[in-house]
Design an enzyme around this catalytic site. Structure first.
Site, PDB file in Angstrom:
ATOM      1  N   TYR A   1       0.599  -1.135   0.114  1.00 54.85           N
ATOM      2  CA  TYR A   1      -0.192  -0.289   0.084  1.00 54.85           C
ATOM      3  C   TYR A   1       0.859   1.248   0.025  1.00 54.85           C
ATOM      4  O   TYR A   1       1.710   1.597   1.088  1.00 54.85           O
ATOM      5  CB  TYR A   1      -0.882  -0.046   1.263  1.00 54.85           C
ATOM      6  CG  TYR A   1      -2.074   1.502   1.626  1.00 54.85           C
ATOM      7  CD1 TYR A   1      -3.434   1.233   0.772  1.00 54.85           C
ATOM      8  CD2 TYR A   1      -1.299   2.039   2.627  1.00 54.85           C
ATOM      9  CE1 TYR A   1      -3.463   2.229   0.524  1.00 54.85           C
ATOM     10  CE2 TYR A   1      -2.071   3.239   2.490  1.00 54.85           C
ATOM     11  CZ  TYR A   1      -3.217   3.931   1.570  1.00 54.85           C
ATOM     12  OH  TYR A   1      -4.241   4.853   0.972  1.00 54.85           O
TER      13      TYR A   1
ATOM     14  N   THR B   1       2.129   7.329   1.527  1.00 53.96           N
ATOM     15  CA  THR B   1       3.738   8.205   1.958  1.00 53.96           C
ATOM     16  C   THR B   1       3.949   8.332   0.998  1.00 53.96           C
ATOM     17  O   THR B   1       5.120   7.470   0.653  1.00 53.96           O
ATOM     18  CB  THR B   1       3.907   7.383   3.014  1.00 53.96           C
ATOM     19  OG1 THR B   1       3.128   7.444   4.009  1.00 53.96           O
ATOM     20  CG2 THR B   1       4.738   8.889   4.052  1.00 53.96           C
TER      21      THR B   1
ATOM     22  N   SER C   1       0.733  13.485   6.033  1.00 57.97           N
ATOM     23  CA  SER C   1      -0.246  12.959   6.585  1.00 57.97           C
ATOM     24  C   SER C   1      -1.271  13.610   5.826  1.00 57.97           C
ATOM     25  O   SER C   1      -2.056  13.621   5.368  1.00 57.97           O
ATOM     26  CB  SER C   1      -0.335  13.980   7.724  1.00 57.97           C
ATOM     27  OG  SER C   1       0.426  13.408   9.441  1.00 57.97           O
TER      28      SER C   1
ATOM     29  N   GLY D   1      16.792  -4.156  36.076  1.00 60.18           N
ATOM     30  CA  GLY D   1      17.647  -4.197  35.104  1.00 60.18           C
ATOM     31  C   GLY D   1      17.317  -5.613  34.367  1.00 60.18           C
ATOM     32  O   GLY D   1      17.762  -5.341  32.608  1.00 60.18           O
TER      33      GLY D   1
ATOM     34  N   GLU E   1      -0.342   4.719  10.266  1.00 55.68           N
ATOM     35  CA  GLU E   1      -2.219   4.443   9.865  1.00 55.68           C
ATOM     36  C   GLU E   1      -3.169   6.054  10.841  1.00 55.68           C
ATOM     37  O   GLU E   1      -3.843   6.038  11.443  1.00 55.68           O
ATOM     38  CB  GLU E   1      -2.128   3.347  10.554  1.00 55.68           C
ATOM     39  CG  GLU E   1      -2.419   2.471   9.780  1.00 55.68           C
ATOM     40  CD  GLU E   1      -3.094   1.770   8.496  1.00 55.68           C
ATOM     41  OE1 GLU E   1      -3.698   3.217   8.477  1.00 55.68           O
ATOM     42  OE2 GLU E   1      -2.358   1.690   7.514  1.00 55.68           O
TER      43      GLU E   1
HETATM   44  C1  FAD Z   1       7.276   1.837  10.634  1.00 57.92           C
HETATM   45  C2  FAD Z   1       6.754   2.451   9.669  1.00 57.92           C
HETATM   46  C3  FAD Z   1       5.710   1.652   9.103  1.00 57.92           C
HETATM   47  C4  FAD Z   1       5.218   2.589   7.896  1.00 57.92           C
HETATM   48  N1  FAD Z   1       4.393   2.102   6.532  1.00 57.92           N
HETATM   49  C5  FAD Z   1       3.820   2.571   5.493  1.00 57.92           C
HETATM   50  C6  FAD Z   1       3.063   1.912   4.037  1.00 57.92           C
HETATM   51  O1  FAD Z   1       3.434   0.470   4.568  1.00 57.92           O
HETATM   52  N2  FAD Z   1       3.011   2.654   3.526  1.00 57.92           N
HETATM   53  C7  FAD Z   1       2.290   3.803   3.197  1.00 57.92           C
HETATM   54  O2  FAD Z   1       1.933   4.614   2.204  1.00 57.92           O
HETATM   55  N3  FAD Z   1       2.657   4.905   4.490  1.00 57.92           N
HETATM   56  C8  FAD Z   1       3.465   4.063   5.183  1.00 57.92           C
HETATM   57  N4  FAD Z   1       4.181   4.434   6.277  1.00 57.92           N
HETATM   58  C9  FAD Z   1       4.058   5.570   6.763  1.00 57.92           C
HETATM   59  C10 FAD Z   1       2.983   7.004   7.306  1.00 57.92           C
HETATM   60  O3  FAD Z   1       1.780   6.385   7.578  1.00 57.92           O
HETATM   61  C11 FAD Z   1       3.132   8.335   7.775  1.00 57.92           C
HETATM   62  O4  FAD Z   1       4.511   8.135   8.583  1.00 57.92           O
HETATM   63  C12 FAD Z   1       2.609   8.627   9.124  1.00 57.92           C
HETATM   64  O5  FAD Z   1       1.247   8.616   8.125  1.00 57.92           O
HETATM   65  C13 FAD Z   1       2.559   9.979   8.951  1.00 57.92           C
HETATM   66  O6  FAD Z   1       2.976  11.321   8.538  1.00 57.92           O
HETATM   67  P1  FAD Z   1       3.881  11.976   7.911  1.00 57.92           P
HETATM   68  O7  FAD Z   1       5.436  11.001   7.589  1.00 57.92           O
HETATM   69  O8  FAD Z   1       3.683  12.713   7.271  1.00 57.92           O
HETATM   70  O9  FAD Z   1       4.311  12.881   9.096  1.00 57.92           O
HETATM   71  P2  FAD Z   1       4.162  14.304   9.376  1.00 57.92           P
HETATM   72  O10 FAD Z   1       3.201  15.169   9.125  1.00 57.92           O
HETATM   73  O11 FAD Z   1       5.260  14.920   9.081  1.00 57.92           O
HETATM   74  O12 FAD Z   1       4.551  14.295  11.194  1.00 57.92           O
HETATM   75  C14 FAD Z   1       5.414  15.606  11.307  1.00 57.92           C
HETATM   76  C15 FAD Z   1       5.074  15.909  13.147  1.00 57.92           C
HETATM   77  O13 FAD Z   1       4.469  17.036  12.439  1.00 57.92           O
HETATM   78  C16 FAD Z   1       3.044  17.108  13.137  1.00 57.92           C
HETATM   79  N5  FAD Z   1       1.797  17.273  12.359  1.00 57.92           N
HETATM   80  C17 FAD Z   1       1.675  17.594  10.950  1.00 57.92           C
HETATM   81  N6  FAD Z   1       0.721  17.734  10.461  1.00 57.92           N
HETATM   82  C18 FAD Z   1       0.321  18.707  11.587  1.00 57.92           C
HETATM   83  C19 FAD Z   1      -0.645  19.584  11.994  1.00 57.92           C
HETATM   84  N7  FAD Z   1      -1.490  19.553  10.710  1.00 57.92           N
HETATM   85  N8  FAD Z   1      -1.607  19.698  12.940  1.00 57.92           N
HETATM   86  C20 FAD Z   1      -0.417  19.213  14.429  1.00 57.92           C
HETATM   87  N9  FAD Z   1       0.569  18.940  13.964  1.00 57.92           N
HETATM   88  C21 FAD Z   1       1.143  18.454  12.634  1.00 57.92           C
HETATM   89  C22 FAD Z   1       3.090  15.289  13.774  1.00 57.92           C
HETATM   90  O14 FAD Z   1       2.557  15.322  15.221  1.00 57.92           O
HETATM   91  C23 FAD Z   1       4.356  15.053  13.675  1.00 57.92           C
HETATM   92  O15 FAD Z   1       4.641  15.304  15.465  1.00 57.92           O
HETATM   93  C24 FAD Z   1       4.909   4.080   7.383  1.00 57.92           C
HETATM   94  C25 FAD Z   1       5.013   4.898   8.456  1.00 57.92           C
HETATM   95  C26 FAD Z   1       6.280   3.988   9.237  1.00 57.92           C
HETATM   96  C27 FAD Z   1       6.693   4.662  10.527  1.00 57.92           C
END
Ligand code: FAD
Length: 688
Positions: A138, A141, A147, A410, A433
């Protein structure tokens, strides 16, 4: 071999349990048939050498991914050989206890196609996917965005002449990133990309995209794929989270999933009947996560409860009557109230997670049944609920896994507890998610709409938001106080629920007022982002309210003769379940006390009696703690823990595990000649 003191201690603790553990197990897992099936599946996995866990602590990411692929393919074979359903597949994943490259094939690829594809598309893609002739992941990202789905930079441009889509990574940051299964294993992906038709942007949509040749597994020309490398705490190390860049890569028009939005041969776009119809698969993934958290947190507390039962420190007397437990020996650390008050609330939370996982799954099934007949009434609420619950449950479950490690002192830091691996596996659930902070805006937005409904059409407020009606008469609401007069009043579920409802109503109206007034304040206007801290508070408050409600209901059902037999329990079990439910509710209030006090709903005297009541319930659970965790029914293979194994032989097992450390194969370590000897001899010989 003689039974060690550790083993005696755990066996003795089991003699104190006041209920039938088997009965409690059946209650937790939804009946005897489910328990048997889960055991059968876990046993299938435990017997298969490819799933042996002995060397996991020493695998680097490169070797681990290779192992992950071997495990993935074996898993697929077992699923087909035994004709297992999705539930069994989930149990196999639980037994395997690691996130494998294949996990999103069944967890996202198939569900997304099934829920968003047309009948023809399902007919085309699902049979080969079920036979693993194609394996999918899937891909949403990107390097630059996760997000914010609306700003994805992967585009799909309609090419009318050839009836195709041209998938393109329009910038460096458009590369898909983090995609589980993409780095090495998968042949296909469902890809989120923004569609453009004759220059017009119609937003993100989902496509089935072939990635690698089905003959030699090479990426197709126009696609650059790889693995993103090792991850925090060595977690997900068997998973090939990957990247992909598309360079004007062509796929047929009908690879866009068109159950809701459609694009015709002529390039005419038809929008979906409801903008959030595609949320069904997200609701599924988030609902599944609640159940997973129940399994993870309950594993961590199983390990810590057993170990703390056999661990002894100091000769301090405790108020627990323990003369038969500790005859002339140091005190079992589980008898210290400090330990009990850290540990037992997490056992109660685990029980609450089991209840919440079942209800959330029922809500999802109800939603999908409705959607299949065009009924979207439940969509907004179930989507908001799954978002709020996902955020809250993954937050406290991961914190609980780490607290379980700290509880074990520990030795808790050893890999051989099984908890280090568990923590590394669970901690990213706070991020994937949907980031746990961003996600809470969904519930807040939903409740703001419900506030409007409460004011205009109160009869239409949904059952879980009914508490909003309490706040319609603001002056009466602000004078409401908690009815507790005697300490035992805290044990009344109606009193507990009233407190949660009052808190939720207040937070929701405060948010609503702030949003309305912020918009009117032209000199200093507030944006939605200014309210996000309050969104987080109300979302978690609502999640806590429904979790408390669902556990109370599950316990009520357990002794209702009209309930299905699978969800019933014997009177002795119900008695303990009532304590667990009380502890869960009251401890949740205690850890969020400020929310109940700041408008004067609780008095200072009530706060004190609440704390005393929590301590009293905790103490009353001491004899049942081991039984309560045994009832989770996690076999030793699953726990993979020297300290938490069912026989309690913690020190012996820890010793044996340490002997398997490869460094110990030699008397003199590698590097002696190269590093140690030159240093020791640098200033001449020293004679002993
Ligand atoms: C182990 C792992 C597996 C994954 N597997 C998949 C996968 O199979 N397929 C896929 O598509 N994705 C995958 N992902 C991605 C994942 O879904 C995203 O990383 C996740 O949804 C968070 O989005 P981001 O990285 O853009 O975070 P960001 O949105 O960049 O977050 C960075 C910081 O900004 C804050 N922030 C962002 N927007 C706002 C807002 N509007 N208001 C306040 N605070 C905000 C957040 O709280 C966070 O602290 C995976 C991630 C991980 C860690």
């Amino acid at each position: 071999m003689a039974e060690s003191q550790n083993m005696k201690d755990l066996a003795h603790a089991r003699t104190k349990v006041s209920f039938d553990i088997k009965d409690m197990t059946n209650f937790l897992h939804g009946g005897e048939a489910n328990v048997e099936q889960r055991r059968y599946i876990i046993d299938l996995i435990a017997k298969d050498p490819v799933f042996n866990k002995d060397d996991w602590g020493w695998l680097n990411h490169t070797d681990a991914v290779k192992r992950g692929i071997a495990m993935s393919t074996r898993l697929a074979e077992i699923k087909m050989e035994h004709d297992l359903n999705d539930l069994d597949f989930a149990t196999m994943m639980e037994a395997i206890d690691d996130t494998l490259p294949i996990v999103l094939h069944n967890g996202a690829f198939i569900p997304v196609i099934t829920s968003q594809g047309t009948e023809e598309q399902i007919e085309k893609w699902i049979p080969p996917a079920e036979k693993f002739q194609i394996i999918g992941c899937y891909a949403q990202t990107e390097l630059g965005h996760g997000s914010n789905l609306s700003q994805l930079e992967t585009t799909a441009t309609f090419v009318k002449e050839t009836d195709e889509w041209e998938i393109n990574s329009t910038s460096f940051t458009a590369a898909k990133w983090w995609i589980g299964g993409l780095g090495a294993l998968c042949t296909h992906a469902v890809v989120q990309a923004r569609i453009f038709i004759e220059g017009k942007d119609y937003g993100a949509h989902v496509f089935v995209v072939p990635l690698r040749s089905l003959d030699d597994h090479r990426p197709f020309p126009g696609i650059e794929i790889g693995d993103i490398g090792p991850k925090a705490y060595n977690g997900f190390n068997k998973m090939d989270n990957g990247f992909a860049r598309f360079n004007k890569y062509r796929i047929p028009r009908d690879n866009m999933l068109m159950r809701f939005s459609k694009v015709s041969r002529e390039g005419v776009y038809t929008k979906p009947p409801h903008s959030k119809l595609a949320y069904g698969s997200m609701v599924l993934l988030r609902s599944v996560l609640i159940k997973q958290m129940a399994l993870y947190l309950s594993r961590a507390v199983t390990v810590s409860t057993r170990y703390l039962t056999v661990r002894r420190q100091f000769n301090n007397p405790t108020s627990r009557n323990d003369s038969d437990l500790n005859p002339g020996l140091e005190t079992q650390v589980i008898n210290y109230p400090m330990v009990q008050n850290r540990l037992f609330p997490m056992i109660a939370q685990s029980y609450a997670l089991f209840a919440a996982g079942s209800v959330m799954m029922e809500m999802y099934i109800g939603l999908m049944t409705g959607l299949s007949s065009g009924n979207i009434a439940a969509l907004a609420e179930v989507h908001a609920m799954s978002s709020a619950l996902k955020s809250y449950c993954t937050t406290f479950a991961v914190a609980g896994v780490e607290e379980s490690r700290k509880l074990m002192g520990g030795h808790g830091f050893s890999y051989f507890t099984g908890i280090a691996h568990l923590f590394a596996s669970t901690v990213p659930s706070n991020t994937y998610e949907g980031d746990n902070y961003v996600l809470t805006q969904q519930m807040a937005r939903y409740l703001l709409k419900e506030v409007k409904t409460a004011r205009t059409e109160p009869e239409k407020v949904t059952p879980y938001s009914k508490y909003l009606l309490l706040g319609l008469n603001r002056s009466a609401f602000s004078r409401t106080t908690c009815s507790v007069a005697q300490p035992d009043d805290w044990l009344n579920p109606a009193v507990q629920l009233a407190a949660f409802e009052h808190r939720c109503a207040r937070l929701a109206y405060e948010l609503s007022d702030a949003v309305e007034q912020g918009g009117l304040d032209t000199a200093n206007p507030k944006t939605w982002s200014d309210h996000n801290i309050e969104c987080y508070r109300i979302s978690h408050a609502h999640a806590q309210y429904v979790m408390v409600l669902w556990l109370i209901q599950a316990v009520r059902d357990a002794h209702n003769p009209e309930t299905d037999v699978e969800r019933r329990a014997e009177p002795a079990s119900v008695k303990v379940l009532e304590r667990i439910s009380n502890l869960h509710a009251l401890h949740t209030i205690q850890t969020n006390l400020a929310d109940f006090v700041e408008d004067g709903y609780f008095s200072p005297a009530q706060c004190q009696s609440l704390r005393a009541q929590v301590k009293a319930i905790v103490a009353s659970l001491a004899d049942d703690a081991v039984g309560l965790v045994d009832a989770f029914d996690h076999p030793d293979f699953l726990l993979n823990s020297a300290l938490g194994a069912s026989d309690g032989d913690a020190y012996k097992r820890l010793w044996d595990k340490a002997q398997s450390e490869p460094l110990n194969r030699r008397q003199v370590c590698d590097g002696y000649e190269e590093y140690i000897r030159p240093l020791l001899k640098k200033h001449g010989e020293f004679k002993l």
